[in-house]
Design an enzyme around this catalytic site. Structure first.
Site, short mmCIF file in Angstrom:
data_model
loop_
_atom_site.label_atom_id
_atom_site.label_comp_id
_atom_site.label_asym_id
_atom_site.label_seq_id
_atom_site.Cartn_x
_atom_site.Cartn_y
_atom_site.Cartn_z
N ASP A 8 0.79 -1.33 -0.28
CA ASP A 8 0.06 0.07 0.07
C ASP A 8 0.81 1.45 0.14
O ASP A 8 1.72 1.60 0.96
CB ASP A 8 -0.91 -0.23 1.21
CG ASP A 8 -1.99 1.21 1.27
OD1 ASP A 8 -3.20 0.78 1.08
OD2 ASP A 8 -1.57 2.09 1.38
N ASP A 105 -3.94 2.63 -5.00
CA ASP A 105 -2.45 2.41 -4.53
C ASP A 105 -2.05 1.09 -3.61
O ASP A 105 -1.51 1.01 -2.91
CB ASP A 105 -2.36 3.67 -3.54
CG ASP A 105 -2.69 3.27 -1.97
OD1 ASP A 105 -3.83 2.74 -1.95
OD2 ASP A 105 -2.50 4.09 -1.22
N GLU A 106 -3.01 0.12 -4.06
CA GLU A 106 -2.60 -1.20 -3.03
C GLU A 106 -2.98 -2.39 -3.95
O GLU A 106 -3.72 -2.28 -5.04
CB GLU A 106 -3.50 -1.23 -1.91
CG GLU A 106 -5.05 -1.23 -2.11
CD GLU A 106 -5.90 -1.36 -0.74
OE1 GLU A 106 -5.46 -2.01 0.03
OE2 GLU A 106 -6.81 -0.40 -0.75
P1 TTP Z 1 -5.19 5.03 1.24
O1 TTP Z 1 -4.02 4.09 0.99
O2 TTP Z 1 -6.29 4.57 2.27
O3 TTP Z 1 -4.52 6.23 1.87
P2 TTP Z 1 -3.12 6.83 1.52
O4 TTP Z 1 -2.25 6.18 0.55
O5 TTP Z 1 -3.20 8.40 1.42
O6 TTP Z 1 -2.45 6.91 2.95
P3 TTP Z 1 -1.69 5.77 3.83
O7 TTP Z 1 0.00 6.07 3.90
O8 TTP Z 1 -2.24 5.55 5.30
O9 TTP Z 1 -2.06 4.50 2.90
O10 TTP Z 1 -5.86 5.64 0.04
C1 TTP Z 1 -5.04 5.71 -1.13
C2 TTP Z 1 -5.41 6.82 -1.99
O11 TTP Z 1 -7.19 6.77 -2.23
C3 TTP Z 1 -5.53 8.17 -1.10
O12 TTP Z 1 -4.15 8.88 -1.39
C4 TTP Z 1 -6.48 9.06 -1.51
C5 TTP Z 1 -7.66 8.04 -2.01
N1 TTP Z 1 -8.64 8.11 -1.00
C6 TTP Z 1 -9.78 9.22 -1.34
O13 TTP Z 1 -9.87 9.74 -2.25
N2 TTP Z 1 -10.81 9.13 -0.05
C7 TTP Z 1 -10.60 8.31 0.90
O14 TTP Z 1 -11.66 8.37 1.60
C8 TTP Z 1 -9.56 7.25 0.98
C9 TTP Z 1 -9.42 6.78 2.55
C10 TTP Z 1 -8.68 7.24 -0.04
MG MG Z 2 -1.99 4.16 0.79
#
Ligand code: TTP
Ligand code: MG
Length: 343
Positions: A8, A105-106
């Site tokens: 992720d 992103d995962e």
């Molecule tokens: P995430 O992997 O949940 O968050 P992140 O990558 O920003 O942070 P982390 O380091 O904790 O993993 O989500 C991936 C992307 O998806 C995030 O950059 C933006 C988008 N997203 C939204 O648009 N709305 C949301 O509510 C969430 C949780 C994520």
């Molecule tokens: Mg993330």
């Protein structure tokens, strides 16, 4: 035992923005909506620096501005994030064909058959992603998807966390119940009402008790998951499941022309993404959320897959035509699904 990674990206949208604006590195950055925090919209994500102020995903931008007046606010640029997402997914496939794409992103990666030690594969992947994109990710390494997913979140950012079945009691049970995939805010509240706050608290209950409280199938899931038991396989799929975009109005509107204009624009955006992915779509869904948050969706399935803007826009408008605009509208959304990649 299978060897599964959950990978992720860290603060994904924000990190991509920092890459192309190096002057933002180390600063509190918030990505959301049109990038204007005095306007309506929600936070998509925040850099780790901004998270220190309490800013998080799904929070109204205006709240984020109150918490962090010095944060830098930027609009969401899905095209750029999708471009980078495609690069990292391709890298995962260099390490194993058994990749399950679960979000922008995962992904899960089954590396059971790699010759080197699993930790070595994981650090190769981290290096490869950093080299190709300049971005960091966090990886969970475990015998199943459930534990890998929990693990990837345990040492963010730039983490690599190994969780074996023998580590469940020590590493997983102390975590908040909410950290168990499948436990959302409602179940979390329900559990709290019963005095259960951690995953270990769930694991301390008998299967009979959990099933009486949460039903046969969910009770069974909670019983097994809280012990780290999870057998769902990696589902490889080369096609994204759906492509969607939505827009929240600054001021709610009942003006059909304005709504139609938004729908036409959103449709052209999703069709652009569809073409970027070399996919065609069979189903178009339109979502309208009214000022009172009542939400209606209408879907149209085409006789065959298409990537023609005209065809998909016509389908979107047919859906819109089936929704009575009797109140002011707060949000318009469009989704393309039943996607098929073209050869
Ligand atoms: P995430 O992997 O949940 O968050 P992140 O990558 O920003 O942070 P982390 O380091 O904790 O993993 O989500 C991936 C992307 O998806 C995030 O950059 C933006 C988008 N997203 C939204 O648009 N709305 C949301 O509510 C969430 C949780 C994520
Ligand atoms: Mg993330």
């Amino acid at each position: 035992m299978p060897v599964i990674l959950h990978i992720d990206m860290d603060a994904f949208f924000a990190s991509v923005e920092v890459l192309r604006r190096p002057e933002l590195r180390g600063k509190p950055v918030v990505i959301g909506g049109s990038g204007d925090p005095t306007k309506r919209g929600v936070v998509s994500t925040a850099s780790y620096e901004a998270r220190k102020f309490g800013v998080h995903s799904a929070m109204p931008l205006r709240t984020a501005l109150k918490l962090c007046p010095n944060c830098i606010f930027l609009p969401v640029d899905y095209r750029e994030y999708s471009r980078v997402s495609a690069i990292i997914k391709k890298i995962f496939l260099e390490f194993s064909p058994l990749m399950e794409d679960v979000g922008i992103d995962e992904a899960y990666l089954d590396i059971t058959n790699r010759p080197e030690a699993p930790e070595t594969t994981a650090s190769f992947i981290k290096k490869r992603i950093l080299g190709a994109t300049g971005l960091t990710c966090s990886i969970g390494l475990a015998p199943n998807k459930l534990l890998a997913k929990i693990a990837s979140d345990m040492n963010k950012p730039d983490g690599l966390t190994v969780v074996g079945m023998d580590d469940v009691a020590r590493l997983i049970w102390p975590l908040a119940a909410r950290k168990l995939p499948g436990i959302g805010p409602k179940t979390e509240e329900h559990l709290k009402g019963l005095g259960i706050n951690t995953i270990g608290g769930v694991a301390a209950k008998s299967i009979e008790w959990l099933q009486a409280e949460f039903g046969q199938s969910y009770g069974h899931y909670l019983y097994e998951a809280s012990r780290g038991i999870h057998e769902s396989p990696i589902v490889t799929s080369w096609e994204p499941k759906s492509i969607s975009r939505e827009e929240t109005y600054e001021i709610d509107t009942a003006n059909w022309q304005a709504i139609a204009k938004t729908l036409a624009w959103l449709t052209s955006e999703v069709v652009d993404s569809l073409k970027d992915e070399s996919c065609k779509a069979k189903t178009v869904t339109v979502k309208i959320r009214f000022e009172d948050f009542k939400t209606l969706t209408r879907a149209k399935t085409l006789p065959e897959e298409s990537d023609s803007l005209e065809t998909l826009r016509r389908a979107a408008f047919e859906c819109l035509g089936r929704i009575r605009i009797e109140k002011r509208v707060r949000l318009v959304g469009v989704r393309l699904s039943s996607l098929k990649r073209q050869e």
